[in-house]
Design an enzyme around this catalytic site. Structure first.
Site, PDB file in Angstrom:
ATOM      1  N   GLU A  66       4.887 -14.667 -67.319  1.00  0.00           N
ATOM      2  CA  GLU A  66       4.282 -14.495 -68.639  1.00  0.00           C
ATOM      3  C   GLU A  66       4.680 -15.723 -69.452  1.00  0.00           C
ATOM      4  O   GLU A  66       5.866 -15.943 -69.719  1.00  0.00           O
ATOM      5  CB  GLU A  66       4.793 -13.200 -69.244  1.00  0.00           C
ATOM      6  CG  GLU A  66       3.780 -12.498 -70.110  1.00  0.00           C
ATOM      7  CD  GLU A  66       3.558 -13.220 -71.423  1.00  0.00           C
ATOM      8  OE1 GLU A  66       2.401 -13.449 -71.811  1.00  0.00           O
ATOM      9  OE2 GLU A  66       4.562 -13.588 -72.055  1.00  0.00           O
ATOM     10  N   SER A  67       3.684 -16.519 -69.815  1.00  0.00           N
ATOM     11  CA  SER A  67       4.016 -17.858 -70.305  1.00  0.00           C
ATOM     12  C   SER A  67       4.696 -17.875 -71.675  1.00  0.00           C
ATOM     13  O   SER A  67       5.483 -18.770 -71.952  1.00  0.00           O
ATOM     14  CB  SER A  67       2.762 -18.743 -70.317  1.00  0.00           C
ATOM     15  OG  SER A  67       1.751 -18.148 -71.093  1.00  0.00           O
ATOM     16  N   HIS A 108      -1.790 -17.832 -56.887  1.00  0.00           N
ATOM     17  CA  HIS A 108      -0.400 -17.635 -56.453  1.00  0.00           C
ATOM     18  C   HIS A 108      -0.228 -17.814 -54.946  1.00  0.00           C
ATOM     19  O   HIS A 108      -0.172 -16.802 -54.217  1.00  0.00           O
ATOM     20  CB  HIS A 108       0.043 -16.215 -56.813  1.00  0.00           C
ATOM     21  CG  HIS A 108       0.183 -15.965 -58.279  1.00  0.00           C
ATOM     22  ND1 HIS A 108       1.343 -16.224 -58.966  1.00  0.00           N
ATOM     23  CD2 HIS A 108      -0.691 -15.488 -59.187  1.00  0.00           C
ATOM     24  CE1 HIS A 108       1.194 -15.909 -60.236  1.00  0.00           C
ATOM     25  NE2 HIS A 108      -0.044 -15.462 -60.400  1.00  0.00           N
ATOM     26  N   CYS A 160       0.114 -20.625 -62.169  1.00  0.00           N
ATOM     27  CA  CYS A 160      -0.313 -19.639 -63.167  1.00  0.00           C
ATOM     28  C   CYS A 160       0.390 -19.860 -64.523  1.00  0.00           C
ATOM     29  O   CYS A 160       0.079 -20.826 -65.199  1.00  0.00           O
ATOM     30  CB  CYS A 160      -0.097 -18.245 -62.583  1.00  0.00           C
ATOM     31  SG  CYS A 160      -1.247 -17.051 -63.260  1.00  0.00           S
ATOM     32  N   GLU A 178       2.381 -18.271 -53.393  1.00  0.00           N
ATOM     33  CA  GLU A 178       3.642 -17.629 -52.984  1.00  0.00           C
ATOM     34  C   GLU A 178       3.459 -16.144 -52.664  1.00  0.00           C
ATOM     35  O   GLU A 178       4.346 -15.520 -52.095  1.00  0.00           O
ATOM     36  CB  GLU A 178       4.712 -17.834 -54.074  1.00  0.00           C
ATOM     37  CG  GLU A 178       4.556 -16.999 -55.338  1.00  0.00           C
ATOM     38  CD  GLU A 178       3.465 -17.518 -56.285  1.00  0.00           C
ATOM     39  OE1 GLU A 178       2.727 -18.455 -55.915  1.00  0.00           O
ATOM     40  OE2 GLU A 178       3.345 -16.954 -57.389  1.00  0.00           O
ATOM     41  N   ARG A 187      -4.484 -12.199 -63.772  1.00  0.00           N
ATOM     42  CA  ARG A 187      -4.638 -12.567 -65.190  1.00  0.00           C
ATOM     43  C   ARG A 187      -4.540 -14.094 -65.318  1.00  0.00           C
ATOM     44  O   ARG A 187      -3.767 -14.633 -66.107  1.00  0.00           O
ATOM     45  CB  ARG A 187      -3.561 -11.899 -66.040  1.00  0.00           C
ATOM     46  CG  ARG A 187      -3.646 -10.390 -65.998  1.00  0.00           C
ATOM     47  CD  ARG A 187      -2.806  -9.756 -67.069  1.00  0.00           C
ATOM     48  NE  ARG A 187      -3.356 -10.055 -68.374  1.00  0.00           N
ATOM     49  CZ  ARG A 187      -2.681  -9.913 -69.509  1.00  0.00           C
ATOM     50  NH1 ARG A 187      -1.447  -9.501 -69.497  1.00  0.00           N
ATOM     51  NH2 ARG A 187      -3.239 -10.185 -70.651  1.00  0.00           N
ATOM     52  N   ARG A 223      -5.781 -19.252 -71.510  1.00  0.00           N
ATOM     53  CA  ARG A 223      -4.998 -18.162 -70.910  1.00  0.00           C
ATOM     54  C   ARG A 223      -5.848 -16.906 -70.704  1.00  0.00           C
ATOM     55  O   ARG A 223      -6.732 -16.616 -71.500  1.00  0.00           O
ATOM     56  CB  ARG A 223      -3.826 -17.783 -71.821  1.00  0.00           C
ATOM     57  CG  ARG A 223      -2.773 -18.840 -71.909  1.00  0.00           C
ATOM     58  CD  ARG A 223      -1.668 -18.384 -72.851  1.00  0.00           C
ATOM     59  NE  ARG A 223      -1.033 -17.170 -72.371  1.00  0.00           N
ATOM     60  CZ  ARG A 223      -0.297 -16.373 -73.139  1.00  0.00           C
ATOM     61  NH1 ARG A 223      -0.115 -16.640 -74.411  1.00  0.00           N
ATOM     62  NH2 ARG A 223       0.258 -15.296 -72.622  1.00  0.00           N
TER      63      ARG A 223
HETATM   64  N1  GLN Z   1      -1.456 -14.216 -68.020  1.00  0.00           N
HETATM   65  C1  GLN Z   1      -0.202 -14.899 -67.887  1.00  0.00           C
HETATM   66  C2  GLN Z   1       0.052 -15.788 -69.102  1.00  0.00           C
HETATM   67  O1  GLN Z   1      -0.832 -16.080 -69.838  1.00  0.00           O
HETATM   68  C3  GLN Z   1      -0.143 -15.716 -66.634  1.00  0.00           C
HETATM   69  C4  GLN Z   1      -0.320 -14.812 -65.456  1.00  0.00           C
HETATM   70  C5  GLN Z   1       0.469 -15.201 -64.238  1.00  0.00           C
HETATM   71  O2  GLN Z   1       1.333 -16.071 -64.265  1.00  0.00           O
HETATM   72  N2  GLN Z   1       0.223 -14.496 -63.169  1.00  0.00           N
HETATM   73  O3  GLN Z   1       1.156 -16.182 -69.304  1.00  0.00           O
END
Ligand code: GLN
Length: 213
Positions: free
Chosen positions: A54-55, A178, A85, A180, A142, A112
């Site tokens: 979650e950024s 992702h 991400c 990973e 997301r 985002r």
């Molecule tokens: N939606 C997340 C964000 O805006 C990123 C999602 C993710 O890293 N899988 O931070």
């Protein structure tokens, strides 16, 4: 993994998100990694992975632990840095939202959550430049959308609608998806090739030259 790549030391930013999966992928490739939680942990690393998560939280914790400047410094030195991400959001030059403030290291613009909310997460087979012809299974959660690429950006993969989802700028890599979370380690190997190249270049600038077998 053979040769020089086997000796690489890769840091994985381990303050938030799915860092454990990146470490597991590196382990599968026989690569020594270090969980990075403080600036000192970057010492001696040949590259860094910034995981997904979650950024806004990631950004806040990076500031709390004074990691923003040292990570940016590492990228400016030419070391390999890969953001997946949320990690990609942190590497961007600009994002469409006010929060978080990205590091601005790659010449990309990012939006985002542009592929929808959690329920709209999706999977897509991708053709990725440099990792061989077999499709790569892209998992998007997301995911941020790359809405602008600068002149120096190389697009490594796009989804069928034409939007780039994997980009490179010199020693910097960013993916909306992702790698990973799959058993396929080809994208990690691509990152390690870049890291070993830049580590080698740094050795020879220091006069060390390539290592003897
Ligand atoms: N939606 C997340 C964000 O805006 C990123 C999602 C993710 O890293 N899988 O931070």
């Amino acid at each position: 993994m053979m040769g020089r790549q086997g000796k690489l030391k890769i840091g994985v930013l381990a303050i938030q998100g799915d860092f454990a999966e990146h470490i597991a992928a590196l382990n599968r490739l026989g690569i020594e990694s270090r969980e990075v939680r403080l600036p000192d942990h970057l010492e001696g690393m040949d590259g860094l992975i910034i995981p997904g998560g979650e950024s806004t939280t990631l950004s806040r914790l990076m500031d709390l632990y004074h990691l923003r400047e040292p990570i940016a410094g590492m990228a400016r030195e030419g070391k390999a840095v890969w953001g997946t991400c949320a990690g990609m959001i942190m590497l961007a030059r600009e994002i469409t939202e006010d929060d978080p403030v990205p590091m601005g290291l790659m010449d990309i613009g990012v939006h985002r959550n542009a592929y929808g909310r959690q329920v709209d997460s999706f999977e897509q087979d991708l053709e990725i430049a440099g990792i061989g012809p077999e499709p790569f299974h892209g998992i998007f959660i997301r995911a941020p959308k790359i809405i602008r690429v600068g002149e120096d950006i190389e697009v490594l993969a796009s989804i069928p609608s034409g939007e780039p989802v994997a980009v490179r700028q010199g020693s910097l890599l960013a993916t909306s998806f992702h790698p990973e979370l799959t058993a396929d380690t080809r994208f990690h190997e691509q990152f390690l090739r870049i890291a070993s190249l830049t580590a080698g270049e740094m050795d020879s600038r220091r006069g060390g030259g390539p290592e003897q077998p």
